[in-house]
Design an enzyme around this catalytic site. Structure first.
Site, PDB file in Angstrom:
ATOM      1  N   CYS A  52     -35.676  -1.346  12.015  1.00 30.11           N
ATOM      2  CA  CYS A  52     -36.120   0.008  11.674  1.00 30.11           C
ATOM      3  C   CYS A  52     -36.792  -0.066  10.310  1.00 30.11           C
ATOM      4  CB  CYS A  52     -34.885   0.908  11.615  1.00 30.11           C
ATOM      5  SG  CYS A  52     -35.191   2.566  11.012  1.00 30.11           S
ATOM      6  N   CYS A  93     -43.460   1.624  12.055  1.00 34.21           N
ATOM      7  CA  CYS A  93     -42.200   2.176  12.561  1.00 34.21           C
ATOM      8  C   CYS A  93     -41.994   1.516  13.912  1.00 34.21           C
ATOM      9  CB  CYS A  93     -42.317   3.693  12.706  1.00 34.21           C
ATOM     10  SG  CYS A  93     -41.020   4.446  13.708  1.00 34.21           S
TER      11      CYS A  93
END
Ligand code: DGL
Length: 283
Positions: free
Chosen positions: A75, A180
């Site tokens: 992440c 992302c």
């Protein structure tokens, strides 16, 4: 279900990290992996730093209990906000997800870097963009926060007719960085929309993980030596840190295939397992 100890932990706010998990599975077909998605709190991008830190620490504790040999923060947001602190608190090697700004900037021209708001605001990411711009002066690195993109991907990924291009910033860049891990699901849509090259770091993370695991015990000895002098390479007090489990490599339970030996943890384990099978059909 009994979970073998000594595997590799993967963490994301939700389904984004599955894109990293599958890249890692390709280069490490025999490792035991744990996947923990915090889908209930996703998206992280609009949360406060302290909140993100709290949720990520909770996940780390699960990996400590499983004696993970290494952890991948799959992440970009959690990496940008927490990785330095995590490395001060835990001994297992922690590999983060960083936007592939350097790879894109090398190409020159305007480079859009799409990220969550929390990544965009983080000093770590801002510094990365500045460094890349300085290293490749014929590039113009343009970070853009996308406030709803990750959350929409989390919710609408399987809606066939959903038009994700409506959520993309306009522009005619020379390259786009998917900053992302959720955005990797729409890599092809992004490519078509901008008609340029698109970059992300998943293969880089997989190679890094493979190298880290290979170094294993050697790395652990290094940490231990440093520990005798109270600090280790990432700083902090060695004796207060948790999570050095190099010697207990997990043993595979079943025969080796793309989907086996992956343990989906937590409340959303079932959903993530299902998504993983739906999205990543091995070729
Ligand atoms: N997949 C994450 C990232 O790479 C998190 C997105 C979010 O939860 O906002 O940033």
């Amino acid at each position: 279900m009994s979970i073998p100890k000594g595997g590799v932990g993967f963490f994301d706010s939700g389904i984004g990290g599955l894109t990293v998990l599958s890249a890692c599975r390709k280069v490490l077909p025999k490792e035991v992996f744990y996947y923990l998605g915090d889908n209930g709190h996703a998206p992280y991008g609009n949360l406060k730093e302290e909140e993100i830190m709290r949720y990520v620490r909770k996940a780390m504790e699960k990996f400590v209990r499983l004696q993970a040999r290494a952890v991948v923060i799959a992440c970009n947001t959690a990496t940008a906000v927490c990785i330095e602190k995590l490395r001060q608190e835990y001994l297992f090697p922690i590999i983060g997800a960083e936007p592939a700004v350097f790879a894109a900037a090398k190409k020159g021209g305007e480079i859009l870097v799409l990220t969550t708001r929390a990544t965009y605001n983080s000093p770590r990411f801002q510094a990365l963009c500045v460094r890349a711009g300085e290293s490749f002066p014929n590039s113009l690195v343009k970070p853009i926060p996308c406030d709803v993109l990750a959350g929409t991907i989390e919710k609408c990924l399987l809606e066939k007719d959903f038009d994700f291009t409506l959520l993309l910033p306009k522009g005619k860049p020379n390259g786009v960085v998917l900053g992302c891990t959720h955005y990797v699901y729409i890599e092809e849509v992004v490519k078509r929309y901008y008609g340029c090259e698109v970059y992300h770091g998943n293969e880089g993370i997989a190679n890094r993980l493979r190298a880290v695991l290979k170094k294993g015990v050697e790395g652990a000895d290094f940490y231990k030596k440093q520990g005798e002098t109270t600090t280790d390479i990432h700083g902090g007090n060695f004796s207060k840190k948790k999570g050095l489990f190099w010697k207990k490599k997990a043993v595979k339970k079943e025969k080796n295939s793309f989907f086996e030996n992956i343990y989906f943890l937590g409340k959303y384990g079932k959903i993530n397992k299902k998504r993983h099978k739906q999205m990543f059909v091995p070729k």
